[in-house]
Design an enzyme around this catalytic site. Structure first.
Site, PDB file in Angstrom:
ATOM      1  N   GLY A  49       0.783  -1.234   0.000  1.00  0.00           N
ATOM      2  CA  GLY A  49       0.000   0.000   0.000  1.00  0.00           C
ATOM      3  C   GLY A  49       0.815   1.284   0.000  1.00  0.00           C
ATOM      4  O   GLY A  49       0.366   2.311  -0.509  1.00  0.00           O
ATOM      5  N   ASP A 105       0.555   3.346   4.296  1.00  0.00           N
ATOM      6  CA  ASP A 105      -0.465   4.116   3.590  1.00  0.00           C
ATOM      7  C   ASP A 105      -1.556   4.629   4.520  1.00  0.00           C
ATOM      8  O   ASP A 105      -1.997   5.767   4.396  1.00  0.00           O
ATOM      9  CB  ASP A 105      -1.089   3.274   2.452  1.00  0.00           C
ATOM     10  N   ASP A 108      -5.445   2.327  10.541  1.00  0.00           N
ATOM     11  CA  ASP A 108      -6.848   1.919  10.699  1.00  0.00           C
ATOM     12  C   ASP A 108      -7.012   1.270  12.076  1.00  0.00           C
ATOM     13  O   ASP A 108      -7.234   1.955  13.064  1.00  0.00           O
ATOM     14  CB  ASP A 108      -7.201   0.991   9.536  1.00  0.00           C
ATOM     15  N   LYS A 136      -7.501   7.165   9.753  1.00  0.00           N
ATOM     16  CA  LYS A 136      -8.960   7.222   9.875  1.00  0.00           C
ATOM     17  C   LYS A 136      -9.337   7.824  11.211  1.00  0.00           C
ATOM     18  O   LYS A 136      -8.721   7.529  12.235  1.00  0.00           O
ATOM     19  CB  LYS A 136      -9.561   5.817   9.752  1.00  0.00           C
ATOM     20  N   VAL A 158     -11.177   3.517   1.536  1.00  0.00           N
ATOM     21  CA  VAL A 158     -10.648   4.337   0.441  1.00  0.00           C
ATOM     22  C   VAL A 158      -9.646   3.552  -0.397  1.00  0.00           C
ATOM     23  O   VAL A 158      -9.017   2.606   0.097  1.00  0.00           O
ATOM     24  CB  VAL A 158      -9.980   5.628   0.978  1.00  0.00           C
ATOM     25  N   ARG A 170      -4.921   0.625  -7.141  1.00  0.00           N
ATOM     26  CA  ARG A 170      -3.736   1.269  -6.565  1.00  0.00           C
ATOM     27  C   ARG A 170      -3.226   2.383  -7.471  1.00  0.00           C
ATOM     28  O   ARG A 170      -2.592   3.325  -7.019  1.00  0.00           O
ATOM     29  CB  ARG A 170      -2.607   0.248  -6.377  1.00  0.00           C
TER      30      ARG A 170
HETATM   31  P1  IMP Z   1      -4.390  -1.486  10.319  1.00  0.00           P
HETATM   32  O1  IMP Z   1      -3.426  -2.607  10.559  1.00  0.00           O
HETATM   33  O2  IMP Z   1      -5.822  -1.900  10.584  1.00  0.00           O
HETATM   34  O3  IMP Z   1      -4.027  -0.174  10.952  1.00  0.00           O
HETATM   35  O4  IMP Z   1      -4.494  -1.245   8.782  1.00  0.00           O
HETATM   36  C1  IMP Z   1      -3.470  -0.893   8.043  1.00  0.00           C
HETATM   37  C2  IMP Z   1      -3.510  -1.589   6.695  1.00  0.00           C
HETATM   38  O5  IMP Z   1      -4.825  -2.013   6.307  1.00  0.00           O
HETATM   39  C3  IMP Z   1      -3.056  -0.588   5.690  1.00  0.00           C
HETATM   40  O6  IMP Z   1      -1.674  -0.720   5.453  1.00  0.00           O
HETATM   41  C4  IMP Z   1      -3.866  -0.936   4.467  1.00  0.00           C
HETATM   42  O7  IMP Z   1      -3.169  -1.834   3.675  1.00  0.00           O
HETATM   43  C5  IMP Z   1      -5.105  -1.615   4.971  1.00  0.00           C
HETATM   44  N1  IMP Z   1      -6.255  -0.668   4.986  1.00  0.00           N
HETATM   45  C6  IMP Z   1      -6.839  -0.121   6.072  1.00  0.00           C
HETATM   46  N2  IMP Z   1      -7.850   0.697   5.733  1.00  0.00           N
HETATM   47  C7  IMP Z   1      -7.904   0.666   4.379  1.00  0.00           C
HETATM   48  C8  IMP Z   1      -8.758   1.331   3.415  1.00  0.00           C
HETATM   49  O8  IMP Z   1      -9.660   2.136   3.718  1.00  0.00           O
HETATM   50  N3  IMP Z   1      -8.506   1.038   2.115  1.00  0.00           N
HETATM   51  C9  IMP Z   1      -7.533   0.178   1.710  1.00  0.00           C
HETATM   52  N4  IMP Z   1      -6.718  -0.444   2.574  1.00  0.00           N
HETATM   53  C10 IMP Z   1      -6.904  -0.213   3.901  1.00  0.00           C
HETATM   54 MG    MG Z   2      -0.923  -1.960   3.831  1.00  0.00          MG
END
Ligand code: IMP
Ligand code: MG
Length: 189
Positions: A49, A105, A108, A136, A158, A170
Site C-alpha cells: 500500500g 499508507d 486503521d 482514519k 478508500v 492502486r
Molecule cells: P491497520 O493494521 O488496521 O491499521 O491497517 C493498516 C492496513 O490495512 C493498511 O496498510 C492498508 O493496507 C489496509 N487498509 C486499512 N484501511 C484501508 C482502506 O480504507 N482502504 C484500503 N486499505 C486499507
Molecule cells: Mg498496507
C-alpha cells in the site's frame, strides 16, 4: 475504473503538496535529532500500500537512507475490515543502532504498525518513527501514536495512490471512495 469512483476525497494536487510538507518536516526533524551533517536512516516501507507514497516521499528526503521493505497483509482479498496483521516480508535480523522510519499508507486498527514497530525494536533499532499518509478518524487509529500523518479522513474504505480493493485501484492518482455496488453486498465498513 474511473466509473467505479464514488467520490474524490483527496486529489492528486493536495497529495503532492502534503507529501512535500511531510518531507520537509521529516528532514528537519532528523537533521536536528540525529548525529552527522547528513543523517543516516533506515526507511521501512510497508508494502504494497505504501509503494506510491514512499516513491514520492523518498525523492524529497535529502538524507542518507537504505530501504528495507516489509510486506504485511491485513485485508486479504475482498475484505474491507482488518483480519489481523501478518508480516510476510523479511526484515534484517540485526538493526542495532539504526534509526528507522516506517512508512505506511493508512492507519486503521493500528495492528500493522504495532506489529512492525515491535519487530523493529526486537531487532535492536535505536529509534522507530512512523509516517502514515492517512489516518482514519476512528478511536483505534486516533489512539495509536504516529509521528507524521498526511491526512485525517472519515471512517470510509478508500482506494487509490497505492491503496487497493482486492488488489485493484492502486494506480488511481487520487484517494477516492468506491461505489457501494463495487464494494459488494454490505461488506464495506
Ligand atoms: P491497520 O493494521 O488496521 O491499521 O491497517 C493498516 C492496513 O490495512 C493498511 O496498510 C492498508 O493496507 C489496509 N487498509 C486499512 N484501511 C484501508 C482502506 O480504507 N482502504 C484500503 N486499505 C486499507
Ligand atoms: Mg498496507
Amino acid at each position: 475504473m474511473q466509473q467505479h469512483v464514488e467520490r474524490v476525497l483527496i486529489d492528486r494536487e493536495a497529495i503532492a503538496r502534503r507529501v512535500g510538507e511531510l518531507a520537509r518536516e521529516i528532514a528537519a526533524d532528523f537533521r536536528r535529532e540525529l548525529p552527522g551533517d547528513v543523517p543516516e536512516i533506515t526507511l521501512v516501507p510497508i508494502l504494497t500500500g505504501s509503494l506510491i507514497f514512499v516513491a514520492d516521499l523518498v525523492r524529497q528526503l535529502p538524507l542518507m537512507m537504505r530501504l528495507r521493505m516489509v510486506t504485511v497483509s491485513s485485508y486479504p482479498g475482498q475484505a474491507t475490515s482488518s483480519e489481523g496483521a501478518k508480516i510476510e516480508g523479511r526484515l534484517p535480523e540485526d538493526l542495532s543502532g539504526q534509526h528507522v522510519l516506517v512508512v505506511d499508507d493508512i492507519l486503521d486498527s493500528g495492528n500493522t504498525i504495532r506489529l512492525v514497530r515491535a519487530e523493529l525494536l526486537k531487532r535492536g533499532a535505536a529509534s522507530v518513527r512512523s509516517c502514515m499518509l492517512l489516518r482514519k478518524q476512528i478511536p483505534s487509529a486516533m489512539a495509536e501514536h504516529a509521528d507524521y500523518v498526511g491526512f485525517e479522513i472519515p471512517d470510509a474504505f478508500v482506494v487509490g495512490y497505492g491503496l487497493d480493493y482486492d488488489g485493484y485501484y492502486r494506480n488511481l492518482a487520487d484517494v477516492v471512495t468506491l461505489k457501494a455496488d463495487i464494494l459488494g453486498e454490505g461488506e464495506a465498513t
